[in-house]
Scaffold this active site. Sequence first.
Site, PDB file in Angstrom:
ATOM      1  N   GLU A  75     -12.893  -9.720  -0.119  1.00 55.75           N
ATOM      2  CA  GLU A  75     -12.839  -9.272   1.276  1.00 55.75           C
ATOM      3  C   GLU A  75     -14.114  -8.505   1.584  1.00 55.75           C
ATOM      4  OE1 GLU A  75     -10.152  -6.740   4.494  1.00 55.75           O
ATOM      5  OE2 GLU A  75      -9.724  -6.534   2.369  1.00 55.75           O
ATOM      6  N   LYS A  99       0.852  -1.208   0.000  1.00 53.94           N
ATOM      7  CA  LYS A  99       0.000   0.000   0.000  1.00 53.94           C
ATOM      8  C   LYS A  99       0.884   1.254   0.000  1.00 53.94           C
ATOM      9  CE  LYS A  99      -4.060  -2.172   1.982  1.00 53.94           C
ATOM     10  NZ  LYS A  99      -5.301  -1.915   2.732  1.00 53.94           N
ATOM     11  N   HIS A 115      -9.721  -1.753  -5.357  1.00 57.83           N
ATOM     12  CA  HIS A 115      -9.693  -1.897  -3.901  1.00 57.83           C
ATOM     13  C   HIS A 115     -10.734  -0.975  -3.265  1.00 57.83           C
ATOM     14  CE1 HIS A 115      -8.281  -1.902   0.247  1.00 57.83           C
ATOM     15  NE2 HIS A 115      -7.618  -3.000  -0.043  1.00 57.83           N
TER      16      HIS A 115
END
Length: 296
Positions: A209, A40, A139
């Site tokens: 996720e 990240k 994301h």
Amino acid sequence: MSGNPTSPGPEATAAAASTAPVDSSNKRGRRRRLIGVSTKMYFSASRTEAFTRSVVELLSSPTDTLTLGDDDVDIFIIPDFVTLTSVISIIRSAPEGSVARRIKVGAQDCYSEDFGAYTGEVSPAVLAEVGVEFVELGHAERKRLFAESDGRVGEKVRGVVRNGMVPVICVGEMRKDGGVEGAVGEVVRQVEVVLKGVGEGEEVVLAYEPVWAIGGREPAAEEYVEGVVRGLREWEGVKGRGGRVRVIYGGAAGRGLWERLGGEVDGLFLGRFGHDAGEFVKLIGEVAGGGGEGGE
């Protein structure tokens, strides 16, 4: 191609064409396992290089107990854009034939077009040219902070595939109150949009996720994750692609999770749990060594 006033030079074209797509099937016909980590924006440039060197050293050591055959697992590291080429160079300097030499490098995002007047954006063609093999897209942080829609993510997916790389597409439901059935419906809708126009023969990774679990006190229960992943696999849009789709879990993943998921997922996508080189290598060993068949 829209927004492309210039064509890539012959060197760039040749480099992109030479990027071999990842083969997600092993010799036994099931999907290869996959484990990777994204830094990240937590690391400085020097820390990224130090982390990569440590991983390479651990996976190159002749005394290391981790031995992987060709059929076991694919490994990737996704650093920030600034350190991409240095990370690639460090991995290419690993001993020939070592596990470290097999690490693939990914990017954290890209633009949908190859070339043009898009100041500040990163071309998927250039990423392929320098040796990138995976690109993370969609994301939840990018959707929340930069208002990326599933349609926009889909445009980027097509740009990645067009340049011979593998998209790692992040998907997940916003709310928990719909249960597994509601989560499957929401995730399927996302995947349907982002894969529009992507051929069934193209390699795709779906990183699941639950968005509601990100930063929460407790991760999603293993049974919940297994149920959503199972439902996603049973959807014809995934099932029809056969072994060309791997589904990995991108939530809070520490040691032991791979075995607890019972082989329902094809691998793990790590964030901060993989930011220690030693811990990352131990998790690679878990995914490579057991805890289910990793797919069909």
